[in-house]
Motif scaffolding. Structure first.
Motif, PDB file in Angstrom:
ATOM      1  N   THR A 127      42.563  36.292  28.682  1.00  0.00           N
ATOM      2  CA  THR A 127      43.019  36.593  30.404  1.00  0.00           C
ATOM      3  C   THR A 127      44.150  36.877  30.964  1.00  0.00           C
ATOM      4  OG1 THR A 127      42.471  34.102  29.687  1.00  0.00           O
ATOM      5  CG2 THR A 127      43.297  34.832  31.849  1.00  0.00           C
ATOM      6  N   VAL A 128      43.497  38.186  31.174  1.00  0.00           N
ATOM      7  CA  VAL A 128      44.724  39.738  32.115  1.00  0.00           C
ATOM      8  C   VAL A 128      44.881  39.445  33.386  1.00  0.00           C
ATOM      9  CG1 VAL A 128      44.085  40.603  30.147  1.00  0.00           C
ATOM     10  CG2 VAL A 128      43.621  41.648  31.732  1.00  0.00           C
ATOM     11  N   HIS A 129      45.636  40.104  34.248  1.00  0.00           N
ATOM     12  CA  HIS A 129      46.149  40.032  35.263  1.00  0.00           C
ATOM     13  C   HIS A 129      46.237  41.518  35.590  1.00  0.00           C
ATOM     14  CE1 HIS A 129      46.562  36.026  35.777  1.00  0.00           C
ATOM     15  NE2 HIS A 129      46.997  36.317  34.814  1.00  0.00           N
ATOM     16  N   LEU A 130      45.235  42.397  36.202  1.00  0.00           N
ATOM     17  CA  LEU A 130      46.384  44.056  36.920  1.00  0.00           C
ATOM     18  C   LEU A 130      47.188  43.987  37.792  1.00  0.00           C
ATOM     19  CD1 LEU A 130      45.435  47.366  35.596  1.00  0.00           C
ATOM     20  CD2 LEU A 130      43.374  47.200  37.146  1.00  0.00           C
ATOM     21  N   ILE A 131      47.884  44.690  37.323  1.00  0.00           N
ATOM     22  CA  ILE A 131      49.278  44.786  38.115  1.00  0.00           C
ATOM     23  C   ILE A 131      48.963  46.515  38.385  1.00  0.00           C
ATOM     24  CG2 ILE A 131      51.375  44.362  38.838  1.00  0.00           C
ATOM     25  CD1 ILE A 131      50.678  41.759  36.363  1.00  0.00           C
ATOM     26  N   SER A 132      49.243  47.270  39.854  1.00  0.00           N
ATOM     27  CA  SER A 132      49.657  48.406  40.056  1.00  0.00           C
ATOM     28  C   SER A 132      50.520  48.488  41.389  1.00  0.00           C
ATOM     29  CB  SER A 132      47.611  48.927  40.850  1.00  0.00           C
ATOM     30  OG  SER A 132      47.496  48.031  41.504  1.00  0.00           O
ATOM     31  N   ALA A 133      50.015  49.006  42.293  1.00  0.00           N
ATOM     32  CA  ALA A 133      51.189  49.537  42.951  1.00  0.00           C
ATOM     33  C   ALA A 133      50.744  48.637  44.096  1.00  0.00           C
ATOM     34  CB  ALA A 133      51.773  51.221  43.542  1.00  0.00           C
ATOM     35  N   SER A 134      49.664  48.829  44.421  1.00  0.00           N
ATOM     36  CA  SER A 134      49.147  48.343  45.877  1.00  0.00           C
ATOM     37  C   SER A 134      48.869  46.614  45.283  1.00  0.00           C
ATOM     38  CB  SER A 134      47.827  48.577  45.695  1.00  0.00           C
ATOM     39  OG  SER A 134      46.074  48.625  44.142  1.00  0.00           O
ATOM     40  N   GLY A 135      49.534  46.182  44.430  1.00  0.00           N
ATOM     41  CA  GLY A 135      49.398  43.978  44.055  1.00  0.00           C
ATOM     42  C   GLY A 135      48.415  44.159  43.168  1.00  0.00           C
ATOM     43  N   VAL A 136      48.295  42.986  42.473  1.00  0.00           N
ATOM     44  CA  VAL A 136      47.956  42.103  41.282  1.00  0.00           C
ATOM     45  C   VAL A 136      46.326  41.819  42.128  1.00  0.00           C
ATOM     46  CG1 VAL A 136      48.349  40.187  39.761  1.00  0.00           C
ATOM     47  CG2 VAL A 136      50.446  40.824  41.085  1.00  0.00           C
ATOM     48  N   GLU A 137      45.890  41.398  40.443  1.00  0.00           N
ATOM     49  CA  GLU A 137      44.526  41.303  40.761  1.00  0.00           C
ATOM     50  C   GLU A 137      44.126  40.500  39.356  1.00  0.00           C
ATOM     51  OE1 GLU A 137      41.385  44.657  39.124  1.00  0.00           O
ATOM     52  OE2 GLU A 137      41.419  45.888  41.254  1.00  0.00           O
ATOM     53  N   ASP A 138      43.176  39.538  39.914  1.00  0.00           N
ATOM     54  CA  ASP A 138      43.210  38.524  38.675  1.00  0.00           C
ATOM     55  C   ASP A 138      41.968  38.405  37.697  1.00  0.00           C
ATOM     56  OD1 ASP A 138      45.886  37.097  39.464  1.00  0.00           O
ATOM     57  OD2 ASP A 138      44.338  36.182  40.456  1.00  0.00           O
ATOM     58  N   TRP A 139      41.700  38.524  36.690  1.00  0.00           N
ATOM     59  CA  TRP A 139      40.559  38.697  35.764  1.00  0.00           C
ATOM     60  C   TRP A 139      39.753  37.734  35.283  1.00  0.00           C
ATOM     61  CZ3 TRP A 139      40.312  44.667  33.270  1.00  0.00           C
ATOM     62  CH2 TRP A 139      40.869  45.824  34.082  1.00  0.00           C
ATOM     63  N   PRO A 140      39.061  37.435  34.884  1.00  0.00           N
ATOM     64  CA  PRO A 140      39.065  35.683  34.439  1.00  0.00           C
ATOM     65  C   PRO A 140      38.844  36.199  33.431  1.00  0.00           C
ATOM     66  CG  PRO A 140      36.577  37.535  35.110  1.00  0.00           C
ATOM     67  CD  PRO A 140      37.675  37.870  35.756  1.00  0.00           C
ATOM     68  N   THR A 141      38.503  35.566  32.582  1.00  0.00           N
ATOM     69  CA  THR A 141      39.184  35.062  30.612  1.00  0.00           C
ATOM     70  C   THR A 141      37.552  35.476  30.318  1.00  0.00           C
ATOM     71  OG1 THR A 141      39.783  33.813  30.328  1.00  0.00           O
ATOM     72  CG2 THR A 141      38.908  34.092  28.707  1.00  0.00           C
ATOM     73  N   LEU A 142      37.853  36.812  29.747  1.00  0.00           N
ATOM     74  CA  LEU A 142      36.630  38.047  29.119  1.00  0.00           C
ATOM     75  C   LEU A 142      36.848  38.266  27.953  1.00  0.00           C
ATOM     76  CD1 LEU A 142      36.909  40.400  32.115  1.00  0.00           C
ATOM     77  CD2 LEU A 142      35.245  39.194  31.807  1.00  0.00           C
ATOM     78  N   ALA A 143      35.884  38.619  27.029  1.00  0.00           N
ATOM     79  CA  ALA A 143      35.788  39.434  25.637  1.00  0.00           C
ATOM     80  C   ALA A 143      36.963  40.596  25.570  1.00  0.00           C
ATOM     81  CB  ALA A 143      34.329  39.295  24.425  1.00  0.00           C
ATOM     82  N   LYS A 144      37.465  41.173  24.568  1.00  0.00           N
ATOM     83  CA  LYS A 144      38.166  42.160  24.541  1.00  0.00           C
ATOM     84  C   LYS A 144      38.495  43.292  24.890  1.00  0.00           C
ATOM     85  CE  LYS A 144      42.779  40.066  22.175  1.00  0.00           C
ATOM     86  NZ  LYS A 144      42.962  40.072  21.297  1.00  0.00           N
ATOM     87  N   GLY A 145      36.546  43.564  24.309  1.00  0.00           N
ATOM     88  CA  GLY A 145      35.631  44.903  24.771  1.00  0.00           C
ATOM     89  C   GLY A 145      35.432  44.377  26.117  1.00  0.00           C
ATOM     90  N   GLU A 146      35.306  43.869  26.516  1.00  0.00           N
ATOM     91  CA  GLU A 146      35.218  43.919  27.635  1.00  0.00           C
ATOM     92  C   GLU A 146      36.433  43.816  28.890  1.00  0.00           C
ATOM     93  OE1 GLU A 146      31.254  39.983  27.759  1.00  0.00           O
ATOM     94  OE2 GLU A 146      33.447  39.544  28.240  1.00  0.00           O
ATOM     95  N   VAL A 147      37.468  43.583  28.220  1.00  0.00           N
ATOM     96  CA  VAL A 147      38.699  43.404  29.609  1.00  0.00           C
ATOM     97  C   VAL A 147      39.172  45.454  29.441  1.00  0.00           C
ATOM     98  CG1 VAL A 147      41.392  43.841  28.690  1.00  0.00           C
ATOM     99  CG2 VAL A 147      39.758  41.424  28.990  1.00  0.00           C
ATOM    100  N   ALA A 148      38.383  45.994  28.142  1.00  0.00           N
ATOM    101  CA  ALA A 148      38.717  46.920  27.770  1.00  0.00           C
ATOM    102  C   ALA A 148      37.423  47.794  27.673  1.00  0.00           C
ATOM    103  CB  ALA A 148      38.695  47.383  26.342  1.00  0.00           C
ATOM    104  N   MET A 149      36.567  47.254  28.535  1.00  0.00           N
ATOM    105  CA  MET A 149      35.091  48.194  29.550  1.00  0.00           C
ATOM    106  C   MET A 149      36.064  48.286  31.401  1.00  0.00           C
ATOM    107  SD  MET A 149      31.724  48.247  27.544  1.00  0.00           S
ATOM    108  CE  MET A 149      31.729  45.863  27.749  1.00  0.00           C
TER     109      MET A 149
END
Ligand code: C5P
Length: 225
Positions: free
Chosen positions: A187-209
Motif C-alpha cells: 500500500t503506497v503513496h506517491l509523493i512528488s513536488a506536485s503533491g501526494v497520490e494515494d494508491w490502492p493496495t496492490l500486488a508488488k508487480g502492479e505497484v511496479a507497473m
C-alpha cells in the motif's frame, strides 16, 4: 502512444538488502526480499528501458530482460550504480544498511572462554539515493526513492524527499498490520513536488507497473490504455 515508451532511456534500480561484514563469516543485514525492486526493474524493461538492476543478496531470481549486478555491501552498491554511467532514471528500492562495521576484522573473531563480548563500532554507510540525487550534469532526470514508515508515513516521506533531494518518494506503510516486508502486496503513496497520490493496495508487480507507467508519463510518453 508507443508500446515501448521508455525505449532509449537508461535506468538503474537498486533492490534487496545490503550485507555489511563484521568479519569474514559474520554480517549485519535486514529482511528485505527484493521483490518490489526486482518488479520495478522488470516493469521498466517491459516499457523498453535499458535497465541495470543492482541487487543485494536475495533469494529471488534475476529478472529476464534486465542486466543484474550482484553486490553485498552498500559501498559496492553505490560503486555499481555509479559504474552504470549516464542514466535517465534511478529508482532506489534497496534497503541499504544504515551502518557498517568501522573496522571489519580480517579473520574470524574467535570466542574464548571467559572473554567479554566484543563490541562492534559502527560507521554510517554512504546514502546512495542522496548521492544520485546531487545536482549536476550527471544527475539522472528522474530519481525515485522509497520510504518505509510505521508512523506519520506521508509527513515523514515529504520530509525525506526534501532531505534526499530526489524527485519522487514511494512511501509504503510497513506497520505490522500491513506487513510489507516479504509480502506480495503493498500500500503506497506517491509523493512528488506536485503533491501526494494515494494508491490502492496492490500486488508488488502492479505497484511496479503503475510506477513504470508514471515514469513513462513523466518523460511525456504515456503508455497505451
Ligand atoms: O533514509 P531511509 O533509509 O529511510 O531512506 C530510504 C530511501 O533511501 C530508499 O529509497 C533507500 O533505497 C535509500 N537509501 C540509500 N542509501 C542509504 C540509505 C537509504 O539509497 N544508505
Amino acid at each position: 502512444a508507443a508500446e515501448r515508451p521508455l525505449a532509449g532511456k537508461r535506468a538503474v534500480v537498486t533492490s534487496g538488502p545490503t550485507r555489511e561484514a563484521i568479519d569474514p563469516v559474520r554480517y549485519i543485514s535486514n529482511h528485505s526480499s527484493g521483490k518490489q525492486g526486482h518488479a520495478i526493474a522488470s516493469a521498466l524493461a517491459a516499457l523498453g528501458a535499458e535497465v541495470t538492476l543492482v541487487s543485494g543478496p536475495v533469494s529471488i531470481a534475476d529478472p529476464p530482460g534486465v542486466t543484474t549486478v550482484h553486490v553485498d555491501s552498500a559501498d559496492q552498491m553505490l560503486a555499481a550504480c555509479l559504474a552504470a554511467g549516464r542514466i535517465d532514471i534511478a529508482v532506489c528500492a534497496a534497503a541499504v544498511a544504515d551502518w557498517k562495521a568501522a573496522r571489519p576484522a580480517g579473520s574470524k573473531i574467535k570466542k574464548k572462554a571467559g572473554m567479554a563480548p566484543p563490541s562492534i563500532e559502527l560507521t554510517p554507510n554512504p546514502d546512495i539515493l542522496a548521492t544520485l540525487s546531487k545536482p549536476g550534469p550527471q544527475r539522472p532526470a528522474l530519481v525515485v526513492g522509497f520510504a518505509a514508515e510505521t508512523e506519520n508515513l506521508v509527513a515523514n516521506a515529504i520530509d525525506k524527499r526534501q532531505r534526499k533531494g530526489c524527485d519522487w518518494i514511494v512511501a509504503n506503510d510497513v506497520s505490522p498490520a500491513v506487513g510489507t516486508f516479504g509480502s506480495e502486496r503493498n500500500t503506497v503513496h506517491l509523493i512528488s513536488a506536485s503533491g501526494v497520490e494515494d494508491w490502492p493496495t496492490l500486488a508488488k508487480g502492479e505497484v511496479a507497473m503503475r510506477l513504470a507507467g508514471r515514469i513513462a508519463l513523466h518523460f511525456g510518453r504515456p503508455t497505451k490504455a
